[in-house]
Design an enzyme around this catalytic site. Sequence first.
Site, PDB file in Angstrom:
ATOM      1  N   LYS A 183       0.875  -1.258  -0.050  1.00 30.45           N
ATOM      2  CA  LYS A 183       0.046   0.183  -0.048  1.00 30.45           C
ATOM      3  C   LYS A 183       0.808   1.323  -0.006  1.00 30.45           C
ATOM      4  O   LYS A 183       1.563   1.557   1.113  1.00 30.45           O
ATOM      5  CB  LYS A 183      -0.869   0.011   1.271  1.00 30.45           C
ATOM      6  CG  LYS A 183      -2.295   1.057   0.939  1.00 30.45           C
ATOM      7  CD  LYS A 183      -2.680   1.618   1.890  1.00 30.45           C
ATOM      8  CE  LYS A 183      -1.870   2.786   2.493  1.00 30.45           C
ATOM      9  NZ  LYS A 183      -1.738   4.262   1.859  1.00 30.45           N
ATOM     10  N   GLY A 236       7.046   4.917   8.398  1.00 29.78           N
ATOM     11  CA  GLY A 236       5.911   6.028   8.555  1.00 29.78           C
ATOM     12  C   GLY A 236       6.300   6.701   9.925  1.00 29.78           C
ATOM     13  O   GLY A 236       7.154   6.427  10.631  1.00 29.78           O
ATOM     14  N   GLY A 241       2.664   3.973  13.635  1.00 28.21           N
ATOM     15  CA  GLY A 241       3.479   2.720  13.766  1.00 28.21           C
ATOM     16  C   GLY A 241       2.814   2.037  15.125  1.00 28.21           C
ATOM     17  O   GLY A 241       2.487   0.730  15.151  1.00 28.21           O
ATOM     18  N   GLU A 258       9.856   1.062  10.765  1.00 30.08           N
ATOM     19  CA  GLU A 258      10.811   2.071  10.844  1.00 30.08           C
ATOM     20  C   GLU A 258      10.143   3.366  10.782  1.00 30.08           C
ATOM     21  O   GLU A 258       9.515   3.642   9.726  1.00 30.08           O
ATOM     22  CB  GLU A 258      11.524   1.780   9.394  1.00 30.08           C
ATOM     23  CG  GLU A 258      12.907   2.535   9.177  1.00 30.08           C
ATOM     24  CD  GLU A 258      12.741   3.838   8.633  1.00 30.08           C
ATOM     25  OE1 GLU A 258      12.958   4.772   9.619  1.00 30.08           O
ATOM     26  OE2 GLU A 258      12.969   4.041   7.545  1.00 30.08           O
ATOM     27  N   CYS A 292      13.486  10.733   7.418  1.00 31.07           N
ATOM     28  CA  CYS A 292      13.169  10.321   8.924  1.00 31.07           C
ATOM     29  C   CYS A 292      14.543  10.293   9.679  1.00 31.07           C
ATOM     30  O   CYS A 292      14.585  10.338  11.054  1.00 31.07           O
ATOM     31  CB  CYS A 292      12.671   8.616   8.851  1.00 31.07           C
ATOM     32  SG  CYS A 292      13.757   7.713   7.997  1.00 31.07           S
ATOM     33  N   GLU A 389       9.735  15.548  15.844  1.00 28.95           N
ATOM     34  CA  GLU A 389       9.911  15.545  14.678  1.00 28.95           C
ATOM     35  C   GLU A 389       9.152  16.416  13.689  1.00 28.95           C
ATOM     36  O   GLU A 389       7.709  16.646  13.720  1.00 28.95           O
ATOM     37  CB  GLU A 389       9.627  14.000  14.199  1.00 28.95           C
ATOM     38  CG  GLU A 389      10.393  13.811  12.669  1.00 28.95           C
ATOM     39  CD  GLU A 389       9.981  12.446  12.455  1.00 28.95           C
ATOM     40  OE1 GLU A 389       8.996  11.839  12.392  1.00 28.95           O
ATOM     41  OE2 GLU A 389      11.061  11.951  11.637  1.00 28.95           O
TER      42      GLU A 389
END
Length: 487
Positions: A183, A236, A241, A258, A292, A389
Amino acid sequence: MMTKKDVKIKPGKLFINGRWVDSVSGKAFDTLNPATEKVITSVAEGDSADIDLAVAAAREAFENGPWKKIDARDRGRILLEIANLIEKNKDELALLDTLDNGKPINETTNADIPLVIDCFLYYAGWADKIHGETIPVRGDFFNYTLREPVGVVGQIIPWNFPLLMAAWKIAPALACGNTIVLKPAEQTPLSALRLGEICQEAGLPDGVLNIVTGYGPTAGAALAEHMDVDKIAFTGGSATGRIIMQAASKNLKRISLELGGKSPNIVFADSDIDSAVAGAMTGIFFNQGEVCCAGSRLFIEKSIHEEFVEKLSNKAANMRVGNPEDTGTQMGAQVSKEQFDKILGYIETGKQEGAKLVTGGERCGERGYFIKPTIFDAVDNNMRIAKEEIFGPVVSAITFEDVDEVVRQGNLSVYGLAAAVWTKDIKKAHRLARDLKAGTIWINTYNAFDAASPFGGFKQSGFGRELGVHALELYTHVKSVWINLGG
Ligand code: ADP
Protein backbone atom coordinates in the site's frame (compact mmCIF):
# COMPACT_ATOMS: atom_id res chain seq x y z
CA MET A 1 14.76 15.45 -22.09
CA MET A 2 11.85 13.72 -20.43
CA THR A 3 8.69 15.77 -20.28
CA LYS A 4 5.39 15.19 -18.53
CA LYS A 5 3.97 13.81 -21.78
CA ASP A 6 6.44 10.89 -21.64
CA VAL A 7 5.20 9.74 -18.28
CA LYS A 8 2.87 6.78 -18.60
CA ILE A 9 0.49 7.02 -15.70
CA LYS A 10 -1.89 4.14 -15.04
CA PRO A 11 -5.28 5.73 -14.74
CA GLY A 12 -7.23 4.92 -11.60
CA LYS A 13 -6.64 1.20 -11.20
CA LEU A 14 -5.42 -1.21 -8.57
CA PHE A 15 -2.94 -3.98 -9.45
CA ILE A 16 -4.37 -7.25 -8.15
CA ASN A 17 -3.47 -10.74 -9.35
CA GLY A 18 -1.63 -9.38 -12.37
CA ARG A 19 -4.60 -7.36 -13.59
CA TRP A 20 -5.49 -3.67 -13.46
CA VAL A 21 -8.86 -3.39 -11.78
CA ASP A 22 -11.20 -0.71 -10.43
CA SER A 23 -11.71 -0.45 -6.70
CA VAL A 24 -14.69 -2.46 -5.47
CA SER A 25 -16.45 0.73 -4.38
CA GLY A 26 -15.61 2.44 -7.68
CA LYS A 27 -14.21 5.34 -5.68
CA ALA A 28 -11.12 7.28 -6.68
CA PHE A 29 -9.06 10.20 -5.36
CA ASP A 30 -6.78 12.78 -6.89
CA THR A 31 -3.04 12.93 -6.46
CA LEU A 32 -1.58 16.45 -6.61
CA ASN A 33 1.69 17.97 -7.73
CA PRO A 34 2.71 19.86 -4.57
CA ALA A 35 4.81 22.32 -6.57
CA THR A 36 1.81 23.53 -8.57
CA GLU A 37 -1.08 22.41 -6.34
CA LYS A 38 -2.64 20.96 -9.51
CA VAL A 39 -4.13 17.51 -9.96
CA ILE A 40 -1.84 15.06 -11.76
CA THR A 41 -4.32 12.23 -12.12
CA SER A 42 -6.99 10.22 -10.41
CA VAL A 43 -6.09 7.09 -8.44
CA ALA A 44 -8.30 4.18 -7.35
CA GLU A 45 -9.35 4.37 -3.72
CA GLY A 46 -8.88 0.88 -2.34
CA ASP A 47 -10.55 -0.13 0.90
CA SER A 48 -10.92 -3.28 2.98
CA ALA A 49 -12.80 -5.12 0.19
CA ASP A 50 -9.88 -4.51 -2.17
CA ILE A 51 -7.37 -5.51 0.48
CA ASP A 52 -9.32 -8.77 0.89
CA LEU A 53 -9.03 -9.46 -2.84
CA ALA A 54 -5.34 -8.58 -2.91
CA VAL A 55 -4.55 -10.73 0.12
CA ALA A 56 -6.50 -13.64 -1.38
CA ALA A 57 -4.49 -13.29 -4.62
CA ALA A 58 -1.23 -13.12 -2.69
CA ARG A 59 -2.22 -16.18 -0.63
CA GLU A 60 -3.11 -18.19 -3.72
CA ALA A 61 0.14 -17.15 -5.42
CA PHE A 62 2.10 -18.13 -2.34
CA GLU A 63 0.49 -21.52 -1.74
CA ASN A 64 -0.28 -22.74 -5.23
CA GLY A 65 1.29 -20.49 -7.83
CA PRO A 66 4.42 -20.97 -9.92
CA TRP A 67 6.34 -18.64 -7.59
CA LYS A 68 6.67 -21.43 -5.04
CA LYS A 69 8.32 -23.73 -7.55
CA ILE A 70 10.66 -21.28 -9.23
CA ASP A 71 14.29 -22.10 -8.49
CA ALA A 72 15.90 -19.58 -6.16
CA ARG A 73 18.42 -18.58 -8.82
CA ASP A 74 15.59 -17.82 -11.25
CA ARG A 75 13.89 -15.70 -8.60
CA GLY A 76 17.14 -13.77 -8.55
CA ARG A 77 17.01 -13.51 -12.31
CA ILE A 78 13.58 -11.87 -12.13
CA LEU A 79 14.88 -9.36 -9.58
CA LEU A 80 17.79 -8.65 -11.91
CA GLU A 81 15.40 -8.06 -14.76
CA ILE A 82 13.36 -5.67 -12.58
CA ALA A 83 16.60 -3.74 -11.93
CA ASN A 84 17.33 -3.67 -15.66
CA LEU A 85 13.87 -2.41 -16.54
CA ILE A 86 14.05 0.30 -13.88
CA GLU A 87 17.36 1.36 -15.37
CA LYS A 88 15.78 1.44 -18.83
CA ASN A 89 12.89 3.59 -17.58
CA LYS A 90 14.86 5.63 -15.06
CA ASP A 91 14.13 9.08 -16.46
CA GLU A 92 10.42 8.44 -16.48
CA LEU A 93 10.45 7.02 -12.95
CA ALA A 94 12.52 9.95 -11.67
CA LEU A 95 10.07 12.41 -13.19
CA LEU A 96 7.08 10.52 -11.74
CA ASP A 97 8.42 10.85 -8.19
CA THR A 98 9.37 14.47 -8.77
CA LEU A 99 5.85 15.32 -9.98
CA ASP A 100 4.08 13.37 -7.26
CA ASN A 101 6.33 14.29 -4.31
CA GLY A 102 7.76 17.70 -5.21
CA LYS A 103 11.40 16.67 -4.77
CA PRO A 104 14.09 17.99 -7.15
CA ILE A 105 14.62 16.06 -10.37
CA ASN A 106 18.34 16.19 -9.71
CA GLU A 107 17.78 14.12 -6.57
CA THR A 108 15.31 11.61 -7.97
CA THR A 109 17.67 11.08 -10.92
CA ASN A 110 20.93 10.91 -8.98
CA ALA A 111 19.90 9.57 -5.58
CA ASP A 112 16.50 7.84 -5.47
CA ILE A 113 16.56 5.89 -8.70
CA PRO A 114 20.20 4.67 -8.51
CA LEU A 115 19.49 3.46 -4.95
CA VAL A 116 16.35 1.71 -6.19
CA ILE A 117 18.29 -0.08 -8.92
CA ASP A 118 21.02 -1.04 -6.46
CA CYS A 119 18.47 -2.44 -4.03
CA PHE A 120 17.04 -4.83 -6.64
CA LEU A 121 20.55 -5.75 -7.86
CA TYR A 122 21.71 -6.46 -4.33
CA TYR A 123 18.76 -8.71 -3.44
CA ALA A 124 18.91 -10.43 -6.84
CA GLY A 125 22.29 -11.68 -5.63
CA TRP A 126 20.84 -12.95 -2.35
CA ALA A 127 17.98 -15.02 -3.78
CA ASP A 128 20.03 -18.23 -4.14
CA LYS A 129 22.18 -17.69 -1.06
CA ILE A 130 19.50 -17.93 1.60
CA HIS A 131 20.04 -21.24 3.34
CA GLY A 132 19.87 -23.06 6.62
CA GLU A 133 22.54 -24.77 8.66
CA THR A 134 23.36 -28.14 10.14
CA ILE A 135 23.59 -28.10 13.92
CA PRO A 136 25.64 -30.51 16.09
CA VAL A 137 22.97 -31.35 18.69
CA ARG A 138 23.38 -33.76 21.61
CA GLY A 139 22.18 -37.32 20.95
CA ASP A 140 21.81 -39.51 17.88
CA PHE A 141 20.12 -36.97 15.71
CA PHE A 142 20.73 -35.09 12.53
CA ASN A 143 19.43 -31.55 13.01
CA TYR A 144 19.23 -28.93 10.34
CA THR A 145 17.38 -25.68 9.73
CA LEU A 146 15.39 -24.54 6.74
CA ARG A 147 14.94 -20.87 5.99
CA GLU A 148 11.51 -20.39 4.46
CA PRO A 149 9.54 -17.37 3.28
CA VAL A 150 7.15 -15.93 5.85
CA GLY A 151 4.20 -16.02 3.43
CA VAL A 152 1.90 -13.12 2.56
CA VAL A 153 3.55 -9.87 3.47
CA GLY A 154 1.75 -6.53 3.85
CA GLN A 155 3.90 -3.49 3.21
CA ILE A 156 2.84 0.07 3.99
CA ILE A 157 5.15 2.81 2.79
CA PRO A 158 5.47 6.59 3.17
CA TRP A 159 5.59 9.41 0.66
CA ASN A 160 9.09 10.87 1.19
CA PHE A 161 11.00 8.46 -1.07
CA PRO A 162 8.12 6.80 -2.90
CA LEU A 163 9.92 4.39 -5.22
CA LEU A 164 12.89 3.81 -2.93
CA MET A 165 10.69 2.83 0.00
CA ALA A 166 8.83 0.44 -2.32
CA ALA A 167 12.19 -1.08 -3.37
CA TRP A 168 13.44 -1.48 0.23
CA LYS A 169 10.29 -3.43 0.97
CA ILE A 170 9.69 -5.39 -2.22
CA ALA A 171 13.21 -6.51 -3.17
CA PRO A 172 14.15 -8.47 -0.01
CA ALA A 173 10.63 -9.89 0.36
CA LEU A 174 10.75 -11.25 -3.20
CA ALA A 175 14.32 -12.53 -2.83
CA CYS A 176 13.07 -14.65 0.09
CA GLY A 177 10.10 -16.00 -1.92
CA ASN A 178 7.21 -14.17 -0.24
CA THR A 179 4.15 -12.70 -1.90
CA ILE A 180 3.19 -9.09 -1.29
CA VAL A 181 0.36 -6.62 -0.87
CA LEU A 182 1.85 -3.14 -1.06
CA LYS A 183 0.00 0.00 0.00
CA PRO A 184 1.76 3.15 -1.20
CA ALA A 185 1.17 6.47 0.52
CA GLU A 186 -1.93 8.29 -0.71
CA GLN A 187 0.17 11.38 -1.48
CA THR A 188 2.54 9.55 -3.86
CA PRO A 189 1.06 6.41 -5.40
CA LEU A 190 2.20 6.78 -8.99
CA SER A 191 5.72 5.33 -9.13
CA ALA A 192 4.65 2.21 -7.21
CA LEU A 193 1.94 1.55 -9.80
CA ARG A 194 4.49 1.92 -12.58
CA LEU A 195 6.78 -0.46 -10.68
CA GLY A 196 3.96 -3.02 -10.61
CA GLU A 197 3.86 -2.87 -14.37
CA ILE A 198 7.64 -3.24 -14.57
CA CYS A 199 7.63 -6.27 -12.25
CA GLN A 200 5.05 -7.94 -14.44
CA GLU A 201 7.11 -7.21 -17.55
CA ALA A 202 10.13 -8.70 -15.78
CA GLY A 203 8.26 -12.00 -15.44
CA LEU A 204 6.97 -11.84 -11.88
CA PRO A 205 4.02 -14.28 -11.76
CA ASP A 206 0.50 -12.95 -11.20
CA GLY A 207 -0.48 -12.36 -7.60
CA VAL A 208 3.09 -12.22 -6.27
CA LEU A 209 3.00 -8.43 -6.05
CA ASN A 210 -0.32 -6.69 -5.55
CA ILE A 211 -0.65 -2.94 -5.19
CA VAL A 212 -3.62 -1.32 -3.49
CA THR A 213 -3.69 2.46 -3.49
CA GLY A 214 -5.84 4.14 -0.86
CA TYR A 215 -5.82 5.92 2.48
CA GLY A 216 -4.11 4.81 5.66
CA PRO A 217 -7.01 4.48 8.10
CA THR A 218 -9.00 2.44 5.53
CA ALA A 219 -6.81 0.44 3.12
CA GLY A 220 -3.70 0.57 5.34
CA ALA A 221 -5.59 -0.40 8.49
CA ALA A 222 -7.33 -3.27 6.68
CA LEU A 223 -3.95 -4.64 5.65
CA ALA A 224 -2.42 -4.25 9.11
CA GLU A 225 -5.25 -6.09 10.83
CA HIS A 226 -5.89 -8.72 8.15
CA MET A 227 -6.08 -12.22 9.59
CA ASP A 228 -4.46 -13.83 6.56
CA VAL A 229 -1.40 -11.58 6.38
CA ASP A 230 1.69 -13.15 7.95
CA LYS A 231 3.84 -10.10 8.32
CA ILE A 232 3.54 -6.35 8.12
CA ALA A 233 6.42 -4.06 7.28
CA PHE A 234 5.81 -0.37 7.84
CA THR A 235 7.71 2.84 7.35
CA GLY A 236 6.09 6.07 8.50
CA GLY A 237 5.32 8.16 11.55
CA SER A 238 5.66 6.80 15.09
CA ALA A 239 2.01 7.53 15.90
CA THR A 240 0.89 5.42 12.93
CA GLY A 241 3.44 2.76 13.88
CA ARG A 242 1.74 2.41 17.25
CA ILE A 243 -1.68 1.94 15.59
CA ILE A 244 -0.23 -0.64 13.19
CA MET A 245 1.39 -2.58 15.99
CA GLN A 246 -1.96 -2.79 17.74
CA ALA A 247 -3.76 -3.85 14.57
CA ALA A 248 -1.10 -6.49 13.89
CA SER A 249 -1.69 -8.01 17.32
CA LYS A 250 -5.07 -9.33 16.09
CA ASN A 251 -3.43 -12.38 14.53
CA LEU A 252 0.01 -11.78 16.06
CA LYS A 253 1.53 -11.24 12.66
CA ARG A 254 5.20 -10.43 12.61
CA ILE A 255 6.02 -6.77 12.24
CA SER A 256 8.90 -4.47 11.50
CA LEU A 257 8.66 -0.72 11.97
CA GLU A 258 10.86 2.05 10.64
CA LEU A 259 9.56 5.22 12.27
CA GLY A 260 10.50 8.79 13.05
CA GLY A 261 13.64 10.42 14.32
CA LYS A 262 15.20 13.53 15.82
CA SER A 263 18.77 12.70 14.99
CA PRO A 264 21.69 14.51 16.62
CA ASN A 265 24.32 15.85 14.24
CA ILE A 266 27.32 16.65 16.47
CA VAL A 267 30.06 18.98 15.29
CA PHE A 268 33.29 19.24 17.28
CA ALA A 269 35.71 22.14 17.03
CA ASP A 270 38.42 19.75 15.80
CA SER A 271 36.45 18.82 12.67
CA ASP A 272 36.95 20.04 9.12
CA ILE A 273 34.47 22.90 9.48
CA ASP A 274 33.60 23.31 5.80
CA SER A 275 32.86 19.60 5.39
CA ALA A 276 30.78 19.69 8.55
CA VAL A 277 28.81 22.68 7.24
CA ALA A 278 28.16 20.81 3.99
CA GLY A 279 27.14 17.75 6.03
CA ALA A 280 24.78 19.78 8.18
CA MET A 281 23.18 21.17 5.00
CA THR A 282 22.63 17.69 3.55
CA GLY A 283 21.59 16.43 6.96
CA ILE A 284 18.62 18.75 7.21
CA PHE A 285 17.79 20.15 3.78
CA PHE A 286 18.11 17.03 1.62
CA ASN A 287 14.65 16.04 0.40
CA GLN A 288 13.15 19.23 1.93
CA GLY A 289 13.89 17.81 5.38
CA GLU A 290 11.33 15.06 4.78
CA VAL A 291 13.77 12.40 5.89
CA CYS A 292 13.26 10.17 8.92
CA CYS A 293 16.99 10.29 9.73
CA ALA A 294 17.35 14.06 9.15
CA GLY A 295 20.02 15.73 11.31
CA SER A 296 17.42 18.00 12.88
CA ARG A 297 19.27 18.59 16.16
CA LEU A 298 22.56 20.24 15.29
CA PHE A 299 24.95 20.23 18.26
CA ILE A 300 27.83 22.69 17.74
CA GLU A 301 30.84 22.99 20.04
CA LYS A 302 30.88 26.43 21.64
CA SER A 303 34.29 27.62 20.36
CA ILE A 304 33.21 27.31 16.69
CA HIS A 305 29.56 28.12 17.19
CA GLU A 306 29.52 31.61 15.67
CA GLU A 307 31.64 30.77 12.66
CA PHE A 308 29.66 27.62 12.00
CA VAL A 309 26.20 29.17 12.20
CA GLU A 310 27.29 32.04 9.97
CA LYS A 311 28.63 29.72 7.28
CA LEU A 312 25.57 27.50 7.52
CA SER A 313 23.08 30.34 7.31
CA ASN A 314 24.87 31.86 4.30
CA LYS A 315 24.59 28.57 2.48
CA ALA A 316 20.99 27.99 3.55
CA ALA A 317 19.91 31.47 2.47
CA ASN A 318 21.46 30.89 -0.94
CA MET A 319 19.84 27.53 -1.64
CA ARG A 320 17.89 27.38 -4.87
CA VAL A 321 14.35 26.54 -3.77
CA GLY A 322 11.81 26.21 -6.54
CA ASN A 323 10.52 24.24 -9.50
CA PRO A 324 11.44 20.61 -8.80
CA GLU A 325 11.58 19.87 -12.53
CA ASP A 326 14.41 22.36 -12.98
CA THR A 327 17.77 20.56 -12.90
CA GLY A 328 19.35 23.44 -10.94
CA THR A 329 16.85 23.24 -8.07
CA GLN A 330 18.30 22.21 -4.71
CA MET A 331 15.13 22.10 -2.67
CA GLY A 332 11.62 21.45 -3.94
CA ALA A 333 8.14 21.57 -2.43
CA GLN A 334 6.88 19.91 0.75
CA VAL A 335 4.67 16.99 -0.16
CA SER A 336 1.27 18.36 0.88
CA LYS A 337 -0.65 21.25 2.37
CA GLU A 338 -0.93 19.27 5.58
CA GLN A 339 2.86 18.95 5.93
CA PHE A 340 3.38 22.55 4.83
CA ASP A 341 1.01 23.81 7.54
CA LYS A 342 2.54 21.51 10.14
CA ILE A 343 6.06 22.79 9.43
CA LEU A 344 5.01 26.45 9.47
CA GLY A 345 3.25 25.70 12.77
CA TYR A 346 6.51 24.37 14.23
CA ILE A 347 8.33 27.48 13.03
CA GLU A 348 5.84 29.56 15.04
CA THR A 349 6.38 27.27 18.03
CA GLY A 350 10.15 27.78 17.78
CA LYS A 351 9.71 31.56 17.84
CA GLN A 352 7.36 31.37 20.81
CA GLU A 353 9.76 29.11 22.69
CA GLY A 354 12.42 31.78 22.40
CA ALA A 355 14.72 30.16 19.85
CA LYS A 356 16.56 32.60 17.58
CA LEU A 357 15.44 32.48 13.96
CA VAL A 358 18.61 32.93 11.91
CA THR A 359 17.30 32.46 8.39
CA GLY A 360 14.17 31.30 6.56
CA GLY A 361 11.10 30.82 8.69
CA GLU A 362 8.49 31.41 6.02
CA ARG A 363 6.98 30.10 2.84
CA CYS A 364 8.77 30.63 -0.44
CA GLY A 365 6.71 32.06 -3.32
CA GLU A 366 2.95 32.25 -3.65
CA ARG A 367 2.05 28.90 -5.13
CA GLY A 368 3.14 25.43 -4.21
CA TYR A 369 4.18 24.16 -0.79
CA PHE A 370 7.66 25.67 -0.70
CA ILE A 371 9.35 26.62 2.57
CA LYS A 372 12.63 28.49 2.95
CA PRO A 373 15.52 26.58 4.54
CA THR A 374 15.15 27.49 8.19
CA ILE A 375 17.72 27.65 10.98
CA PHE A 376 16.91 28.19 14.64
CA ASP A 377 19.86 28.98 16.90
CA ALA A 378 20.07 29.14 20.72
CA VAL A 379 17.79 26.13 20.95
CA ASP A 380 17.46 24.23 24.17
CA ASN A 381 17.21 20.44 23.88
CA ASN A 382 13.98 20.61 25.91
CA MET A 383 12.13 22.85 23.48
CA ARG A 384 9.45 21.25 21.35
CA ILE A 385 11.37 22.09 18.18
CA ALA A 386 14.22 19.95 19.56
CA LYS A 387 12.04 17.12 20.77
CA GLU A 388 9.39 16.60 18.12
CA GLU A 389 9.91 15.47 14.57
CA ILE A 390 9.15 18.39 12.25
CA PHE A 391 9.82 16.52 9.00
CA GLY A 392 10.69 19.70 7.16
CA PRO A 393 13.64 22.00 6.37
CA VAL A 394 14.01 23.29 9.92
CA VAL A 395 17.15 22.71 11.97
CA SER A 396 17.58 23.38 15.69
CA ALA A 397 21.12 24.44 16.62
CA ILE A 398 22.22 23.67 20.17
CA THR A 399 25.56 24.71 21.68
CA PHE A 400 27.66 22.33 23.79
CA GLU A 401 30.97 22.45 25.65
CA ASP A 402 31.67 18.98 26.92
CA VAL A 403 31.87 15.54 25.25
CA ASP A 404 29.97 13.63 27.93
CA GLU A 405 27.32 16.30 28.00
CA VAL A 406 26.72 16.17 24.25
CA VAL A 407 26.40 12.38 24.34
CA ARG A 408 23.86 12.69 27.14
CA GLN A 409 21.90 15.41 25.34
CA GLY A 410 22.15 13.57 22.02
CA ASN A 411 20.63 10.50 23.61
CA LEU A 412 17.93 12.54 25.36
CA SER A 413 15.28 11.77 22.81
CA VAL A 414 12.49 9.23 22.47
CA TYR A 415 13.96 8.49 19.05
CA GLY A 416 17.15 6.69 18.02
CA LEU A 417 17.31 6.38 14.27
CA ALA A 418 20.62 7.99 13.33
CA ALA A 419 23.40 10.22 14.63
CA ALA A 420 26.43 11.90 13.10
CA VAL A 421 29.75 13.04 14.52
CA TRP A 422 32.22 15.45 12.96
CA THR A 423 35.75 15.26 14.36
CA LYS A 424 39.32 14.44 13.35
CA ASP A 425 39.94 12.68 16.65
CA ILE A 426 39.59 8.96 15.92
CA LYS A 427 39.17 8.04 19.56
CA LYS A 428 36.34 10.50 20.07
CA ALA A 429 34.66 9.30 16.87
CA HIS A 430 34.65 5.65 17.90
CA ARG A 431 33.68 6.46 21.45
CA LEU A 432 30.62 8.36 20.29
CA ALA A 433 29.81 5.65 17.75
CA ARG A 434 29.66 3.29 20.74
CA ASP A 435 27.78 5.59 23.11
CA LEU A 436 25.13 7.15 20.90
CA LYS A 437 21.88 5.22 20.90
CA ALA A 438 20.96 5.06 17.24
CA GLY A 439 20.70 2.47 14.48
CA THR A 440 23.03 4.35 12.14
CA ILE A 441 26.10 6.40 13.07
CA TRP A 442 27.78 8.57 10.48
CA ILE A 443 31.32 9.81 11.12
CA ASN A 444 32.36 12.83 9.03
CA THR A 445 29.50 12.20 6.62
CA TYR A 446 25.71 12.34 6.54
CA ASN A 447 23.00 10.39 4.70
CA ALA A 448 25.36 7.67 3.43
CA PHE A 449 23.29 4.69 2.32
CA ASP A 450 23.90 1.38 0.63
CA ALA A 451 21.62 -1.58 -0.06
CA ALA A 452 24.17 -3.78 1.75
CA SER A 453 24.22 -1.83 5.01
CA PRO A 454 21.40 -2.23 7.58
CA PHE A 455 19.03 0.59 8.45
CA GLY A 456 16.59 0.87 11.35
CA GLY A 457 16.01 2.35 14.76
CA PHE A 458 16.53 2.19 18.48
CA LYS A 459 13.77 3.21 20.89
CA GLN A 460 10.65 4.78 19.35
CA SER A 461 12.29 4.89 15.92
CA GLY A 462 11.11 1.31 15.53
CA PHE A 463 12.58 -2.16 15.32
CA GLY A 464 13.85 -4.59 12.72
CA ARG A 465 16.59 -3.79 10.26
CA GLU A 466 15.98 -3.21 6.58
CA LEU A 467 18.61 -3.61 3.88
CA GLY A 468 21.67 -5.81 3.95
CA VAL A 469 21.63 -9.41 5.07
CA HIS A 470 19.49 -8.27 8.01
CA ALA A 471 16.36 -7.78 5.90
CA LEU A 472 16.43 -11.51 5.14
CA GLU A 473 15.61 -12.04 8.81
CA LEU A 474 12.48 -9.95 8.39
CA TYR A 475 11.19 -12.01 5.50
CA THR A 476 12.06 -15.59 6.48
CA HIS A 477 11.07 -18.18 9.07
CA VAL A 478 13.59 -20.59 10.50
CA LYS A 479 12.43 -24.19 10.76
CA SER A 480 14.32 -26.78 12.79
CA VAL A 481 14.21 -30.36 11.45
CA TRP A 482 15.15 -33.37 13.62
CA ILE A 483 15.99 -36.78 12.18
CA ASN A 484 16.39 -39.74 14.45
CA LEU A 485 19.54 -41.62 13.44
CA GLY A 486 19.29 -44.05 16.37
CA GLY A 487 17.58 -47.42 16.65
P1 ADP B 1 2.41 10.97 7.68
O1 ADP B 1 1.58 11.23 8.89
O2 ADP B 1 3.74 11.59 7.75
O3 ADP B 1 1.70 11.20 6.39
P2 ADP B 1 1.94 8.18 8.07
O4 ADP B 1 2.75 7.40 9.03
O5 ADP B 1 0.55 8.53 8.47
O6 ADP B 1 2.78 9.44 7.70
O7 ADP B 1 1.87 7.45 6.66
C1 ADP B 1 2.72 6.45 6.22
C2 ADP B 1 1.89 5.36 5.58
O8 ADP B 1 1.03 4.80 6.57
C3 ADP B 1 0.99 5.81 4.45
O9 ADP B 1 0.97 4.80 3.45
C4 ADP B 1 -0.36 5.92 5.13
O10 ADP B 1 -1.44 5.76 4.25
C5 ADP B 1 -0.30 4.77 6.10
N1 ADP B 1 -1.22 4.88 7.24
C6 ADP B 1 -1.66 6.00 7.87
N2 ADP B 1 -2.51 5.70 8.86
C7 ADP B 1 -2.62 4.34 8.89
C8 ADP B 1 -3.36 3.41 9.68
N3 ADP B 1 -4.17 3.79 10.65
N4 ADP B 1 -3.21 2.08 9.42
C9 ADP B 1 -2.39 1.68 8.44
N5 ADP B 1 -1.69 2.50 7.65
C10 ADP B 1 -1.79 3.82 7.85
